[in-house]
Write a protein that holds these residues in place. Sequence first.
Motif, PDB file in Angstrom:
ATOM      1  N   ARG A  15       5.918 -14.633 -53.919  1.00 29.54           N
ATOM      2  CA  ARG A  15       5.269 -15.848 -54.393  1.00 29.54           C
ATOM      3  C   ARG A  15       4.602 -16.613 -53.253  1.00 29.54           C
ATOM      4  N   TYR A  16       5.191 -16.558 -52.044  1.00 26.01           N
ATOM      5  CA  TYR A  16       4.605 -17.266 -50.912  1.00 26.01           C
ATOM      6  C   TYR A  16       3.228 -16.711 -50.543  1.00 26.01           C
ATOM      7  N   THR A  17       2.952 -15.467 -50.914  1.00 24.47           N
ATOM      8  CA  THR A  17       1.625 -14.911 -50.611  1.00 24.47           C
ATOM      9  C   THR A  17       0.525 -15.707 -51.300  1.00 24.47           C
ATOM     10  N   ALA A  18       0.885 -16.451 -52.360  1.00 28.38           N
ATOM     11  CA  ALA A  18      -0.114 -17.268 -53.053  1.00 28.38           C
ATOM     12  C   ALA A  18      -0.582 -18.444 -52.203  1.00 28.38           C
ATOM     13  N   LEU A  19       0.102 -18.731 -51.105  1.00 31.49           N
ATOM     14  CA  LEU A  19      -0.361 -19.785 -50.199  1.00 31.49           C
ATOM     15  C   LEU A  19      -1.711 -19.445 -49.582  1.00 31.49           C
ATOM     16  N   VAL A  20      -2.131 -18.194 -49.719  1.00 29.55           N
ATOM     17  CA  VAL A  20      -3.454 -17.804 -49.229  1.00 29.55           C
ATOM     18  C   VAL A  20      -4.549 -18.586 -49.946  1.00 29.55           C
ATOM     19  N   PHE A  21      -4.297 -18.997 -51.196  1.00 24.81           N
ATOM     20  CA  PHE A  21      -5.310 -19.754 -51.947  1.00 24.81           C
ATOM     21  C   PHE A  21      -5.577 -21.123 -51.315  1.00 24.81           C
ATOM     22  N   PRO A  22      -4.552 -21.982 -51.145  1.00 24.25           N
ATOM     23  CA  PRO A  22      -4.836 -23.290 -50.530  1.00 24.25           C
ATOM     24  C   PRO A  22      -5.019 -23.250 -49.020  1.00 24.25           C
ATOM     25  N   ALA A  23      -4.410 -22.244 -48.343  1.00 25.37           N
ATOM     26  CA  ALA A  23      -4.418 -22.240 -46.884  1.00 25.37           C
ATOM     27  C   ALA A  23      -5.615 -21.506 -46.286  1.00 25.37           C
ATOM     28  N   LEU A  24      -6.201 -20.563 -47.011  1.00 25.58           N
ATOM     29  CA  LEU A  24      -7.324 -19.793 -46.472  1.00 25.58           C
ATOM     30  C   LEU A  24      -8.585 -19.890 -47.336  1.00 25.58           C
ATOM     31  N   VAL A  25      -8.443 -19.588 -48.623  1.00 24.72           N
ATOM     32  CA  VAL A  25      -9.624 -19.589 -49.491  1.00 24.72           C
ATOM     33  C   VAL A  25     -10.272 -20.969 -49.539  1.00 24.72           C
ATOM     34  N   TYR A  26      -9.455 -21.991 -49.741  1.00 23.98           N
ATOM     35  CA  TYR A  26      -9.999 -23.351 -49.863  1.00 23.98           C
ATOM     36  C   TYR A  26     -10.677 -23.845 -48.583  1.00 23.98           C
ATOM     37  N   PRO A  27     -10.016 -23.803 -47.410  1.00 30.07           N
ATOM     38  CA  PRO A  27     -10.690 -24.321 -46.212  1.00 30.07           C
ATOM     39  C   PRO A  27     -11.896 -23.494 -45.777  1.00 30.07           C
ATOM     40  N   LEU A  28     -11.891 -22.188 -46.071  1.00 27.13           N
ATOM     41  CA  LEU A  28     -12.988 -21.329 -45.632  1.00 27.13           C
ATOM     42  C   LEU A  28     -14.186 -21.361 -46.570  1.00 27.13           C
ATOM     43  N   PHE A  29     -13.915 -21.435 -47.876  1.00 24.08           N
ATOM     44  CA  PHE A  29     -15.003 -21.274 -48.851  1.00 24.08           C
ATOM     45  C   PHE A  29     -15.208 -22.466 -49.775  1.00 24.08           C
ATOM     46  N   GLY A  30     -14.279 -23.412 -49.776  1.00 25.89           N
ATOM     47  CA  GLY A  30     -14.464 -24.603 -50.588  1.00 25.89           C
ATOM     48  C   GLY A  30     -13.766 -24.545 -51.934  1.00 25.89           C
ATOM     49  N   TYR A  31     -13.797 -25.673 -52.609  1.00 25.17           N
ATOM     50  CA  TYR A  31     -13.027 -25.834 -53.850  1.00 25.17           C
ATOM     51  C   TYR A  31     -13.611 -25.024 -55.000  1.00 25.17           C
ATOM     52  N   LEU A  32     -14.937 -24.954 -55.091  1.00 21.07           N
ATOM     53  CA  LEU A  32     -15.567 -24.220 -56.188  1.00 21.07           C
ATOM     54  C   LEU A  32     -15.217 -22.736 -56.128  1.00 21.07           C
ATOM     55  N   VAL A  33     -15.265 -22.160 -54.928  1.00 21.86           N
ATOM     56  CA  VAL A  33     -14.896 -20.745 -54.771  1.00 21.86           C
ATOM     57  C   VAL A  33     -13.412 -20.554 -55.083  1.00 21.86           C
ATOM     58  N   LEU A  34     -12.580 -21.500 -54.650  1.00 21.67           N
ATOM     59  CA  LEU A  34     -11.151 -21.417 -54.970  1.00 21.67           C
ATOM     60  C   LEU A  34     -10.933 -21.361 -56.475  1.00 21.67           C
ATOM     61  N   ARG A  35     -11.627 -22.233 -57.205  1.00 19.97           N
ATOM     62  CA  ARG A  35     -11.495 -22.241 -58.664  1.00 19.97           C
ATOM     63  C   ARG A  35     -11.922 -20.903 -59.249  1.00 19.97           C
ATOM     64  N   ARG A  36     -13.031 -20.359 -58.771  1.00 20.51           N
ATOM     65  CA  ARG A  36     -13.517 -19.077 -59.292  1.00 20.51           C
ATOM     66  C   ARG A  36     -12.533 -17.949 -58.995  1.00 20.51           C
ATOM     67  N   VAL A  37     -11.982 -17.950 -57.781  1.00 15.64           N
ATOM     68  CA  VAL A  37     -11.006 -16.912 -57.413  1.00 15.64           C
ATOM     69  C   VAL A  37      -9.770 -16.993 -58.311  1.00 15.64           C
ATOM     70  N   LEU A  38      -9.306 -18.210 -58.562  1.00 14.16           N
ATOM     71  CA  LEU A  38      -8.130 -18.382 -59.416  1.00 14.16           C
ATOM     72  C   LEU A  38      -8.428 -17.975 -60.854  1.00 14.16           C
ATOM     73  N   LEU A  39      -9.613 -18.306 -61.345  1.00 14.05           N
ATOM     74  CA  LEU A  39      -9.983 -17.921 -62.710  1.00 14.05           C
ATOM     75  C   LEU A  39     -10.085 -16.406 -62.843  1.00 14.05           C
ATOM     76  N   VAL A  40     -10.696 -15.770 -61.858  1.00 10.94           N
ATOM     77  CA  VAL A  40     -10.803 -14.303 -61.892  1.00 10.94           C
ATOM     78  C   VAL A  40      -9.421 -13.663 -61.808  1.00 10.94           C
ATOM     79  N   SER A  41      -8.563 -14.181 -60.921  1.00 10.94           N
ATOM     80  CA  SER A  41      -7.204 -13.649 -60.776  1.00 10.94           C
ATOM     81  C   SER A  41      -6.413 -13.802 -62.067  1.00 10.94           C
TER      82      SER A  41
END
Length: 389
Positions: free
Chosen positions: A208-234
């Motif tokens: 479950r801790y691997t999900a920290l990649v979403f707020p810790a890497l995806v969000y700071p690198l690509f922004g909130y919109l990309v984070l939302r899209r990644v989560l929706l696709v996942s």
Amino acid sequence: MLKYVSVSLLCYLIGSIPWSTIVAKLFMRAPIDLAEEGTKNVGATNVWYLAGPIAGCIAAVGDAVKGGLAVLVAKLAGLPSFFWPLCGWMAVIGHTWSIFLNFRGGRGASATAGVFVVMMPWEAMATGLLIATALLTFGGCLLSSLALMWPFPILISFARETIDFKTACTVAFLVVWVLVVGWSRLRDDFDCFVKALGQHLVRRKLYRYTALVFPALVYPLFGYLVLRRVLLVSAGIAIVIEFLRHRSAKFNEGVKKLFAPVGRAEEAEHISSTTMFLCGCALASFFSDPFGVFALVMLILGDAWAALCGLKFGRTPLIRGKTLEGSLGCFVVCLLSCLVLSKLLVFPLSFLVMIAASFVTALVEVVTPRRLDNLTIGPLAALTLFILS
């Protein structure tokens, strides 16, 4: 040059103060030599083992103050910022080879933590939360946790321009030094880590801790919109997998084998907690930036602390196997997560809002049936933050 030498010697003397030994003598009825008892390390961890948690915490704080004080001395002396970690290193050397203990001492992990707290306080607190989570999960492994986590505060601080490149290099040197000095303990920690992986709960939480990649890497690198899209696709992929495995027994067997190390038996015939989790994260991301990020971290750490604190410290039962101690653990880590994120993301939140969101998260974790809490915690935490902010 004289200023550099004199400040360095002063920092060595500060580090030499045998705080752990002093605390152990105050808390132990009989005289004890930390270098000969317990882990045979003159540090806070050994004080914890021999004199109890309270004494261990006091020793850890005292040792951390030595590292932090060394940085403050260097700062007040007007030395350049890249030299501050080197003054902290001198305090660590004093702690490891104390002039007051016939040049014996500890490994300097707490003193190093003090350096981080003074130089990069919020980044250090974020890393401290992750290290505390690792200690709670694995039942120890302090140095291995430090070995895994130390790059993150340095990289975050460098990205936020809290420190420059030369300072980042000297901080990295300090951490590598501590790990090299504690190499034998580090190997023992890794053995403890491997042993802990034999427990199903540990594997499940690590997954479950691997999900920290979403707020810790995806969000700071690509922004909130990309984070939302990644989560929706996942979440969409997870739903498709659920549909296929409930239509095909053979496909379901394959999924069961793949996730056997981390799955629960009852999930074989029901919607998995992973799918619930991803759907909950996707729903939370529909709230405005950065409420979804707050909610993701609160869901990941809050749920983990509730389970682990309940298992290790639970004495007061509530409902469906939940305990008051587990709920308190969930509340505390969510509150600290909100505080740290608000500072790192430069997003001001009132302390009352943080308390309210943390309380809602802990309450939802208690009253929601198992597995469904993965779906409900994230959106409700984000909703609370959105309404009250």
